[in-house]
Design a protein around this motif. Structure first.
Motif, PDB file in Angstrom:
ATOM      1  N   ILE A  92       0.872  -1.180   0.000  1.00  0.00           N
ATOM      2  CA  ILE A  92       0.000   0.000   0.000  1.00  0.00           C
ATOM      3  C   ILE A  92       0.905   1.224   0.000  1.00  0.00           C
ATOM      4  O   ILE A  92       1.637   1.468   0.957  1.00  0.00           O
ATOM      5  CB  ILE A  92      -0.930   0.027   1.234  1.00  0.00           C
ATOM      6  CG1 ILE A  92      -1.795  -1.228   1.294  1.00  0.00           C
ATOM      7  CG2 ILE A  92      -1.812   1.278   1.204  1.00  0.00           C
ATOM      8  CD1 ILE A  92      -2.562  -1.381   2.598  1.00  0.00           C
ATOM      9  N   LEU A  93       0.869   1.985  -1.089  1.00  0.00           N
ATOM     10  CA  LEU A  93       1.678   3.190  -1.216  1.00  0.00           C
ATOM     11  C   LEU A  93       0.766   4.406  -1.119  1.00  0.00           C
ATOM     12  O   LEU A  93      -0.159   4.561  -1.928  1.00  0.00           O
ATOM     13  CB  LEU A  93       2.407   3.206  -2.560  1.00  0.00           C
ATOM     14  CG  LEU A  93       3.134   4.503  -2.939  1.00  0.00           C
ATOM     15  CD1 LEU A  93       4.274   4.793  -1.953  1.00  0.00           C
ATOM     16  CD2 LEU A  93       3.655   4.430  -4.364  1.00  0.00           C
ATOM     17  N   VAL A  94       1.018   5.261  -0.127  1.00  0.00           N
ATOM     18  CA  VAL A  94       0.216   6.469   0.063  1.00  0.00           C
ATOM     19  C   VAL A  94       1.093   7.681  -0.207  1.00  0.00           C
ATOM     20  O   VAL A  94       1.975   8.013   0.588  1.00  0.00           O
ATOM     21  CB  VAL A  94      -0.373   6.537   1.491  1.00  0.00           C
ATOM     22  CG1 VAL A  94      -1.179   7.823   1.661  1.00  0.00           C
ATOM     23  CG2 VAL A  94      -1.249   5.319   1.769  1.00  0.00           C
ATOM     24  N   ASN A  95       0.861   8.324  -1.337  1.00  0.00           N
ATOM     25  CA  ASN A  95       1.587   9.539  -1.710  1.00  0.00           C
ATOM     26  C   ASN A  95       0.813  10.749  -1.187  1.00  0.00           C
ATOM     27  O   ASN A  95      -0.155  11.196  -1.799  1.00  0.00           O
ATOM     28  CB  ASN A  95       1.732   9.628  -3.230  1.00  0.00           C
ATOM     29  CG  ASN A  95       2.886   8.804  -3.753  1.00  0.00           C
ATOM     30  OD1 ASN A  95       4.016   8.926  -3.296  1.00  0.00           O
ATOM     31  ND2 ASN A  95       2.606   7.940  -4.715  1.00  0.00           N
ATOM     32  N   ASN A  96       1.249  11.270  -0.056  1.00  0.00           N
ATOM     33  CA  ASN A  96       0.511  12.344   0.605  1.00  0.00           C
ATOM     34  C   ASN A  96       1.333  13.617   0.802  1.00  0.00           C
ATOM     35  O   ASN A  96       0.763  14.709   0.917  1.00  0.00           O
ATOM     36  CB  ASN A  96       0.024  11.842   1.974  1.00  0.00           C
ATOM     37  CG  ASN A  96      -0.402  12.973   2.879  1.00  0.00           C
ATOM     38  OD1 ASN A  96      -1.492  13.530   2.741  1.00  0.00           O
ATOM     39  ND2 ASN A  96       0.461  13.359   3.817  1.00  0.00           N
ATOM     40  N   ALA A  97       2.648  13.524   0.851  1.00  0.00           N
ATOM     41  CA  ALA A  97       3.490  14.669   1.219  1.00  0.00           C
ATOM     42  C   ALA A  97       3.228  15.872   0.318  1.00  0.00           C
ATOM     43  O   ALA A  97       3.084  15.740  -0.895  1.00  0.00           O
ATOM     44  CB  ALA A  97       4.963  14.281   1.147  1.00  0.00           C
ATOM     45  N   GLY A  98       3.151  17.052   0.941  1.00  0.00           N
ATOM     46  CA  GLY A  98       2.925  18.260   0.163  1.00  0.00           C
ATOM     47  C   GLY A  98       2.967  19.493   1.044  1.00  0.00           C
ATOM     48  O   GLY A  98       3.023  19.397   2.270  1.00  0.00           O
ATOM     49  N   VAL A 146      -2.886  11.602  -3.013  1.00  0.00           N
ATOM     50  CA  VAL A 146      -3.671  12.666  -2.402  1.00  0.00           C
ATOM     51  C   VAL A 146      -3.539  13.926  -3.255  1.00  0.00           C
ATOM     52  O   VAL A 146      -2.474  14.544  -3.312  1.00  0.00           O
ATOM     53  CB  VAL A 146      -3.216  12.943  -0.958  1.00  0.00           C
ATOM     54  CG1 VAL A 146      -4.066  14.061  -0.343  1.00  0.00           C
ATOM     55  CG2 VAL A 146      -3.348  11.666  -0.113  1.00  0.00           C
ATOM     56  N   ALA A 147      -4.623  14.283  -3.934  1.00  0.00           N
ATOM     57  CA  ALA A 147      -4.659  15.483  -4.771  1.00  0.00           C
ATOM     58  C   ALA A 147      -5.424  16.572  -4.025  1.00  0.00           C
ATOM     59  O   ALA A 147      -5.174  16.816  -2.850  1.00  0.00           O
ATOM     60  CB  ALA A 147      -5.291  15.172  -6.125  1.00  0.00           C
ATOM     61  N   LEU A 168      -1.636  15.338 -10.610  1.00  0.00           N
ATOM     62  CA  LEU A 168      -1.792  14.105  -9.839  1.00  0.00           C
ATOM     63  C   LEU A 168      -3.102  13.391 -10.160  1.00  0.00           C
ATOM     64  O   LEU A 168      -3.138  12.162 -10.263  1.00  0.00           O
ATOM     65  CB  LEU A 168      -1.737  14.414  -8.335  1.00  0.00           C
ATOM     66  CG  LEU A 168      -0.362  14.634  -7.715  1.00  0.00           C
ATOM     67  CD1 LEU A 168      -0.511  14.966  -6.245  1.00  0.00           C
ATOM     68  CD2 LEU A 168       0.531  13.418  -7.908  1.00  0.00           C
ATOM     69  N   ARG A 169      -4.147  14.166 -10.340  1.00  0.00           N
ATOM     70  CA  ARG A 169      -5.442  13.546 -10.663  1.00  0.00           C
ATOM     71  C   ARG A 169      -5.376  12.822 -12.009  1.00  0.00           C
ATOM     72  O   ARG A 169      -5.804  11.673 -12.132  1.00  0.00           O
ATOM     73  CB  ARG A 169      -6.540  14.605 -10.686  1.00  0.00           C
ATOM     74  CG  ARG A 169      -7.926  14.009 -10.898  1.00  0.00           C
ATOM     75  CD  ARG A 169      -8.972  15.068 -11.159  1.00  0.00           C
ATOM     76  NE  ARG A 169     -10.278  14.457 -11.381  1.00  0.00           N
ATOM     77  CZ  ARG A 169     -11.256  15.011 -12.094  1.00  0.00           C
ATOM     78  NH1 ARG A 169     -11.085  16.219 -12.627  1.00  0.00           N
ATOM     79  NH2 ARG A 169     -12.397  14.380 -12.263  1.00  0.00           N
ATOM     80  N   CYS A 188      -7.485   8.109  -6.288  1.00  0.00           N
ATOM     81  CA  CYS A 188      -7.121   9.509  -6.066  1.00  0.00           C
ATOM     82  C   CYS A 188      -8.058  10.097  -5.011  1.00  0.00           C
ATOM     83  O   CYS A 188      -9.275  10.105  -5.190  1.00  0.00           O
ATOM     84  CB  CYS A 188      -7.237  10.298  -7.367  1.00  0.00           C
ATOM     85  SG  CYS A 188      -6.844  12.057  -7.204  1.00  0.00           S
ATOM     86  N   LEU A 189      -7.487  10.566  -3.916  1.00  0.00           N
ATOM     87  CA  LEU A 189      -8.237  11.250  -2.869  1.00  0.00           C
ATOM     88  C   LEU A 189      -8.101  12.750  -3.092  1.00  0.00           C
ATOM     89  O   LEU A 189      -6.987  13.259  -3.197  1.00  0.00           O
ATOM     90  CB  LEU A 189      -7.695  10.867  -1.491  1.00  0.00           C
ATOM     91  CG  LEU A 189      -8.272  11.621  -0.285  1.00  0.00           C
ATOM     92  CD1 LEU A 189      -9.764  11.365  -0.143  1.00  0.00           C
ATOM     93  CD2 LEU A 189      -7.522  11.236   0.989  1.00  0.00           C
ATOM     94  N   ALA A 190      -9.228  13.448  -3.173  1.00  0.00           N
ATOM     95  CA  ALA A 190      -9.209  14.884  -3.478  1.00  0.00           C
ATOM     96  C   ALA A 190      -9.934  15.657  -2.376  1.00  0.00           C
ATOM     97  O   ALA A 190     -11.119  15.978  -2.511  1.00  0.00           O
ATOM     98  CB  ALA A 190      -9.852  15.149  -4.831  1.00  0.00           C
TER      99      ALA A 190
END
Length: 276
Positions: A92-98, A146-147, A168-169, A188-190
């Motif tokens: 499970i890869l969660v790309n959230n950093a921003g 995470v967009a 990202l979306r 994609c979580l927006a």
């Protein structure tokens, strides 16, 4: 008694970037509550260690940490190598950093703008390449990007931020199509405005917006995102009000946005040169 949260694949390892605070911390907590071991990634070693210790104590799952600045060209390859050196497989890869800043594009600090594009665009894309390749070989996995609802409409003052989230979306949609046939899900979580430290250093009244319901709590956003991911949904905007605001933004004519730009107090107005 409240039933335990169900995980789609119990005990699969999850990696979360930007996991020290805000939505990232809440996503890590939600995954740990479902029984998933974690790798937490951030450039802040002390905060990372604190988050890991708290999650271990609260949920009893193994938590590894990798302190790494993800706003660097080499970051994705270094993170993938670090995880392999730990002998771990990420399912499970969660790309959230921003991060966020507000202002006209031409006034942006080039170094800060470059860091945002690296963190929001380059690094998450390459993390998907590295870890997505591993997932494809195993025939399973989840990727959550995470967009933001800013991906649905262009607004002045957030050009770098909004454009990176729009990327990202689109990236998530194409990646989902590519990896879906191999058994790997991409979601994609927006989120809309969320009460986190993302707005530190800005004039945004976070607590007031949260009390009025304009901003959502990070925990609510994270739970909605994980639910959507494990349901294998393509994308999700948490909150009815946020979805309504997104629809309104999409339907707003461009001339209205141009009018707000000309007369609103948020960005500098044109100053006519003095007459000779």
């Amino acid at each position: 008694m409240t039933a335990p949260l169900a995980a789609a694949e119990p005990n699969r390892l999850a990696l979360v970037t930007g996991a020290c605070s805000g939505i990232g911390r809440a996503l890590a907590e939600g995954l740990a509550a479902r029984g998933h071991p974690l790798v937490l990634v951030s450039e802040r070693p002390a905060a990372l260690a604190e988050a890991a210790a708290a999650i271990r104590e609260a949920h009893g799952v193994p938590v590894q940490i990798v302190a790494l600045d993800l706003a660097r060209p080499e970051a994705a390859a270094e993170l993938h190598a670090a995880v392999r050196e730990l002998g771990l497989e990420v399912d499970i890869l969660v790309n959230n950093a921003g991060f966020f800043f507000f202002g006209e594009t031409v006034d942006a600090d080039p170094a800060r703008a470059s860091a945002m594009l690296q963190l929001h665009v380059v690094t998450p894309s390459l993390l998907c390449t590295h870890f997505g390749r591993d997932m494809r070989a195993r025939g399973r996995g989840h990727i959550l990007l995470v967009a933001s609802i800013s991906a649905w409409r262009d607004f002045p003052g957030i050009n770098y931020y909004g454009s990176s989230k729009k990327y990202l979306r689109g990236f998530a949609r194409a990646l989902r199509c590519e990896l879906g046939v191999h058994g790997v899900n991409v979601t994609c979580l927006a989120p809309g405005a969320t009460a986190t430290a993302l707005y530190s250093g800005t004039s945004v009244p976070v607590e007031r917006a949260r009390r009025l319901g304009v901003m959502m709590d990070a925990e609510v956003v994270a739970e909605a995102g994980l639910t959507a991911m494990f349901a294998r949904r393509a994308e999700h905007i948490p909150g009815r009000l946020t979805r309504a605001m997104t629809l309104a933004a999409v339907l707003t004519p461009q001339w209205v946005i141009d009018l707000l730009r000309r007369h609103g107090p948020w960005l500098p107005r044109r100053v006519d040169p003095p007459r000779s």
